[in-house]
Design a protein around this motif. Structure first.
Motif, PDB file in Angstrom:
ATOM      1  N   UNK A   1       0.866  -1.217   0.054  1.00 17.58           N
ATOM      2  CA  UNK A   1      -0.185  -0.015  -0.081  1.00 17.58           C
ATOM      3  C   UNK A   1       0.953   1.368   0.023  1.00 17.58           C
ATOM      4  N   UNK A   2       0.457   2.191  -0.672  1.00 16.30           N
ATOM      5  CA  UNK A   2       1.246   3.549  -0.913  1.00 16.30           C
ATOM      6  C   UNK A   2       1.510   4.066   0.518  1.00 16.30           C
ATOM      7  N   UNK A   3       0.651   4.010   1.540  1.00 16.84           N
ATOM      8  CA  UNK A   3       0.587   4.497   2.842  1.00 16.84           C
ATOM      9  C   UNK A   3       1.606   3.555   3.717  1.00 16.84           C
ATOM     10  N   UNK A   4       1.712   2.529   3.438  1.00 16.23           N
ATOM     11  CA  UNK A   4       2.876   1.784   4.154  1.00 16.23           C
ATOM     12  C   UNK A   4       4.110   2.213   3.496  1.00 16.23           C
ATOM     13  N   UNK A   5       4.356   2.228   2.353  1.00 13.45           N
ATOM     14  CA  UNK A   5       5.429   2.641   1.948  1.00 13.45           C
ATOM     15  C   UNK A   5       5.870   4.212   2.450  1.00 13.45           C
ATOM     16  N   UNK A   6       5.044   4.894   2.469  1.00  9.79           N
ATOM     17  CA  UNK A   6       5.457   6.288   3.023  1.00  9.79           C
ATOM     18  C   UNK A   6       5.861   6.226   4.462  1.00  9.79           C
ATOM     19  N   UNK A   7       4.869   5.452   5.335  1.00 12.02           N
ATOM     20  CA  UNK A   7       5.238   5.551   6.810  1.00 12.02           C
ATOM     21  C   UNK A   7       6.351   4.753   7.012  1.00 12.02           C
ATOM     22  N   UNK A   8       6.711   3.590   6.002  1.00 10.14           N
ATOM     23  CA  UNK A   8       7.868   2.740   6.401  1.00 10.14           C
ATOM     24  C   UNK A   8       8.965   3.697   6.338  1.00 10.14           C
TER      25      UNK A   8
END
Lengths: 417, 632
Positions: free
Chosen positions: A154-161
């Motif tokens: 997920x894009x959000x996971x990428x950003x947060x990760x």
């Protein structure tokens, strides 16, 4: 509890270590780190002293940290013990030799942790538990991020990760997604390596130094089960698995790489009987043609395969023989389906193996020919539906293009442990 | 109930969940199992220390150092229209080694002065400005098809300028793109200008046809923004020093991105093995680490050795991630939580020392064991840190199982149960290299329904265990789901040979078992054989010996009596000094198995001196008089 009366609570059973003792021990550790930091200052002024002061600085730092850590361990609830530990770590960052850069990173983290712990220890229970709760939530946020990191991410996971969690998860080695044996279990991978040696003797026929070849395969149960529970073996299995990931989505479609690779592939040939070139066919009965070209992931071509080849060159070079180069094949070992297996088909039959040529490397790990026609292509071990070749003394029911491509016979009889 | 009361209740519930003090026995047992498993894993490294962690190991030091210093972390924008773009900023080169070499050679061959570079980039600038991707592709494709011979190429370009019809051309040439056709013949923005730009661009390309094709293909494959970034990179190279230029090119070639656009550079990892590479030093360091791990396993100075053990384990992990598998992940998780919690509070040498100190304090005060001390000796005090660590472990385990179970749902092999076959017949993992096992499996698959039912059951069992545990483990079904977990990992151990991995998973499952259960298993059957010791509690050596005896008396067998001097009494008769220590150790249930050591020369003397100090008066050991029929 009074000094003579019975204990009233569990905490009185063993009186806590006196804070003066803890401070004393902590200060000893601090002093060691301070001396190390002082030596670092000396090195800055007298650069010539760098080399011979490195070991004392290292030892002082290590001793100082362990001693101040021991002081903390005597009474973890004492905030001043953590504070002294924090100061010791801060001095240790300066005291440790510069080329121990990863240790410097570690000690910096330790200093920060000690500072936070000092604060927590000084706080009353409620705020302390509140902060610890936040820490736990942060921690499990990271774990959740790690579990959702594999593709499709997920894009959000990428950003947060990447923005928040990656340093923490990487540092603590908590990046695993726990996708064990999933989504598909998949076959295991081997490495078949044909080493080329130069011996310290002259070949009487050619008058030059003798060149010999040897196949090594990885892993092997009979060779690599060095401990009862097979750790050495399974770790080698990891080594081969790490080199098996390919770039997805590339092998289909009419993109340039695919077309270019196919064009070069048509030029691939081996030396046949009588010395004539014989093409290596793309056997659709082995695997669909679109799946026969697999480019490894970038990190594998960039540094993994060069590193592996360099290691093999070094570890197989011995007095009297020197590794000149090697051909590396990544080999998938497919599992025969039950309907085939039930009729007596051996799980070690050569046609269950899928070698992909990963390149010809020199002893320094350099890929010799990036445009080799067979590079990253499947080298088929193709079945002979018509049965063994009558002229074949080994009566093989398969055509071994691996041996033909490598130019040296592979002994399939030794593959089963 | 008011909102405040509800919030307070929730907060209290949260505190009770995470920070309630618990019996640290569970954590202590986990430490014991994990410690010895970790020790085994690292002893196994002895065979491969140089191969895995040496400078020329499988993953060489030069490569891992470069990775940890330079590896780029790339991430797209978080906000704004750029957040929707999937590509990253900065120049790119092809990933494929043969094509990358050609493009890098091209970049390195370009002039380092801006004024010399610009003419060579003018053509690429032009096609980028068109914003018409089809036109840009056609223009590049046209250039690719031009002749490498300068004279022929000059004729081709001349005929392009003149728009010579194909039938009238003197040399064969590729079709002129529509974009060129629409331009005037002469002027600033004309076909003549385009021809000049093409010639300058072509001359900058590699002379080898294949390499030239790779460079042009790379430009073709880049989208407009990426091509723009590529041009910017080339231009920026003219503004930096030669050293910086080489550094940027080197970085681009290795990592296929520009350092300046990386969100982060390098990996924050640490390892002893980055800095120790000489064989003797490695062997010494490894030996010291094994000693530390042993001390951690037995629970000595656990607060310190737990941290050192984790630091050591993570050193091996970070140095060579190519040799790692799931076992290392679980080992690391366990070590982290054992480091956080008070894992040495039970089943450890630290606990033994604590028992000794508690007994000594109590005996010094009163010549006996007071109630609170007795409570302390019976079981370790409940610990908040142990409870917190166990909760972290429990919740983390739920994440593991949930992720493992849900990720399997993505796989067709799990839905159609073929995954079962892979776990049964994988030659690298299973027992199929044994002919008897191969025969057994072959028999099983002779009849498809037999195999199919077994496969379905196995797959269903796996899903129920993995997806069910995170929910059911918090209910009254906890014992059953934990047992399912044990069985699952037993199966993995037996059928896949992953013994240590399975052991560590089972160890994590122990986190759901209360300390009292473990305590009952270990200490439940108490001996009712009583022993009485008399001592003078003002004598320090006697206090030491008595505290030692009390420390190893886990079944509470010793009764204490004050005395003016130490006496040994058995059925009213003194026990000779030279057999008193052995007699005591034989009576205590937890020392019985090693009481024979007292007979070993030197060692026996040492043990005797500890339990029976050298004083004028011997320690008295009184044994209970048995109740015989007719006796009073």
């Amino acid at each position: 509890m009074t000094s003579t009366g019975p204990p009233r609570t569990m905490d009185d059973v063993i009186p806590p270590v006196a804070s003066e003792t803890i401070h004393r021990v902590g200060m000893i550790g601090l002093a060691c780190c301070a001396i190390a930091a002082g030596l670092a200052l000396l090195v800055a002024v007298v650069p010539m002293a760098t080399a011979w002061l490195a070991t004392p600085r290292l030892l002082l730092t290590a001793i100082g940290l362990v001693v101040s850590g021991s002081a903390i361990s005597l009474r973890p609830a004492l905030w001043s013990a953590w504070a002294i530990g924090c100061m010791a770590a801060a001095l240790a960052v300066a005291g440790i030799p510069g080329h121990w850069d990863s240790a410097r990173l570690l000690i910096t983290v330790m200093a920060v942790v000690a500072a936070i712990a000092a604060g927590l220890a000084a706080l009353p229970p409620t705020p302390r538990y509140s902060l610890l709760s936040l820490a736990a939530l942060f921690h499990f946020g990271g774990i959740l991020t790690a579990t959702t990191w594999p593709d499709p991410t997920p894009w959000l996971t990428n950003q947060v990760a990447y923005r928040i969690y990656m340093p923490y998860l990487t540092f603590m080695y908590l990046r695993n997604a726990y996708h064990f044996y999933s989504p598909e279990p998949g076959p295991a991978s081997h490495l078949f390596v044909l080493l080329k040696y130069e011996l310290d003797e002259i070949d009487p026929e050619t008058g030059t130094t003798k060149i010999v070849h040897e196949w090594i395969t990885l892993p092997r149960r009979d060779e690599h089960m060095k401990d009862p529970l097979g750790q050495s073996y399974y770790r080698r299995l990891s080594i081969t698995e790490m080199a098996s990931q390919s770039i997805p989505g590339l092998v289909t479609g009419e993109n340039f790489e695919n077309l270019d690779a196919r064009m070069r592939r048509t030029q691939a040939s081996v030396t046949g009987t009588g010395g004539t070139p014989e093409p290596i066919p793309i056997r659709a009965d082995v695997d669909p043609p679109t799946l026969q070209y697999r480019i490894p992931q970038p990190h594998i071509t960039r540094y993994l395969l060069p590193s592996y080849s360099k290691h093999l060159a070094v570890s197989n070079t011995a007095p009297g023989r020197k590794v000149l180069g090697m051909k590396i094949y990544r080999v998938e070992h497919r599992i025969p389906p039950p309907q085939v297996f039930k009729d007596g088909f051996s799980p070690y039959h050569p046609t269950t193996y899928r070698p992909y040529f990963c390149g010809d490397f020199d002893a320094n790990g350099k890929l010799l020919d990036p445009q080799d026609p067979m590079l990253y292509w499947l080298v088929p071990i193709a079945p002979r539906p018509e049965g063994p070749d009558p002229n074949d003394p080994l009566k093989r029911d398969y055509i071994d293009y691996l041996s033909k491509h490598a130019g040296y016979e592979f002994d399939w009889g030794r593959i089963r442990p | 109930m008011s909102t405040t009361a509800r919030l307070q209740g929730t907060w209290q519930g949260w505190l009770n969940f995470w920070f309630a003090p618990v019996d640290p026995t569970t954590l202590g047992f986990i430490r014991l199992v994990t410690g010895f498993a970790v020790l085994y894993v690292h002893i196994a490294y002895c065979f491969d220390l140089r191969a895995f962690f040496g400078p020329e190991g499988w993953y060489g030091l030069q490569y891992v150092n470069r990775e940890r210093w330079e590896a780029p972390t790339q991430i797209g924008a978080f906000w704004g229209p750029e957040a929707w773009q999937e590509s990253f900023k900065g120049a790119r080169v092809p990933e494929y080694p043969h094509r990358r070499a050609a493009v890098m050679a091209y970049i390195r061959s370009l002039p380092t002065e801006r004024r010399d570079l610009e003419p060579r980039l003018a053509f690429i600038d032009r096609i980028n400005q068109t914003r018409d991707t089809v036109a840009a592709s056609a223009a590049l494709a046209y250039v690719e098809l031009l002749s490498g011979d300068p004279e022929i190429r000059a004729t081709q370009l001349k005929e392009m300028i003149e728009l010579t019809p194909p039938g009238q051309r003197t040399v064969s040439a590729p079709p002129v793109p529509d974009y060129f056709v629409t331009l005037p013949k002469t002027g600033d923005n004309s076909r003549t200008k385009v021809a000049e730009e093409i010639e300058a661009f072509f001359k900058s390309l590699p002379t080898d046809t294949e390499d030239r094709r790779f460079v042009i293909t790379h430009l073709l494959e880049l989208d407009r923004n990426s091509r723009e970034a590529f041009l910017q990179f080339l231009r920026d190279l003219t503004t930096v020093s030669a050293e910086e230029r080489a550094d940027r090119l080197n970085y681009l070639e290795y990592w296929n991105t520009e350092k300046r656009y990386a969100y982060r550079v390098g990996n924050p990892i640490f390892s002893l093995w980055f800095h120790i590479s000489e064989p003797t030093e490695m062997a010494i360091a490894h030996g010291v680490i094994l000693v530390i791990m042993f001390l951690f396993a037995i629970g000595f100075c656990t607060r310190v050795t737990s941290v050192l053990t984790w630091l050591a384990a993570i050193s091996y992990i970070h140095r060579n991630q190519q040799v790692l598998f799931g076992m290392d992940t679980m080992m690391n998780i366990l070590l982290i939580y054992l480091m956080i919690g008070n894992s040495g509070a039970a089943l450890s040498v630290d606990r033994l020392i604590a028992r000794y100190r508690a007994a000594k304090n109590s005996l010094r005060r009163s010549g006996g064991i007071d109630a609170v001390t007795r409570q302390f000796l019976e079981k370790p005090p409940a610990s908040v840190s142990a409870g917190f660590a166990l909760r972290l472990l429990q919740v983390h385990f739920c994440f593991i199982y949930m992720a493992a179970g849900l990720s399997k749902l993505k796989g067709a092999a799990w839905w159609n149960t073929n995954a079962y076959w892979d776990t049964l017949a994988n030659p690298e993992f299973t027992l199929i290299h044994y002919h008897w096992y191969e025969w057994l499996v072959r028999q099983m698959v002779q009849e498809r329904p037999v195999y199919a039912i077994a496969a379905a059951l196995a797959v269903a069992f796996t899903f129920i265990a993995e997806i069910g545990l995170p929910f059911l483990v918090w209910t009254r079904l906890r014992p059953y789901i934990v047992i399912m977990g044990f069985l699952l990992h037993a199966g993995v151990a037996i059928f896949m040979g992953l013994w240590i991995f399975s052991l560590l998973m089972m160890t994590m499952l122990l986190g759901y078992i209360p300390g009292c259960c473990i305590r009952e298993r270990l200490f439940g059957t108490k001996s009712d054989e009583k022993v009485t010791i008399r001592l003078d509690h003002k004598s320090e050596p006697q206090l030491h010996a008595a505290a030692l005896a009390q420390a190893v008396d886990f079944d509470d067998q010793i009764d204490w009596q004050p005395g003016n001097h130490i006496e040994v009494l058995v059925q009213g008769q003194p026990v000779p000094r030279d057999s008193a220590a052995k007699e005591l150790l034989q009576r205590l249930s937890w020392t019985r198995s090693w009481s024979w050591l007292v007979s070993v020369p030197l060692l026996g003397g040492l043990i005797e001196r500890q339990f029976l100090p050298r004083e004028a008066r011997p320690l008295t050991l009184e044994l209970p008089t048995p109740n015989l029929p007719g006796s009073r």
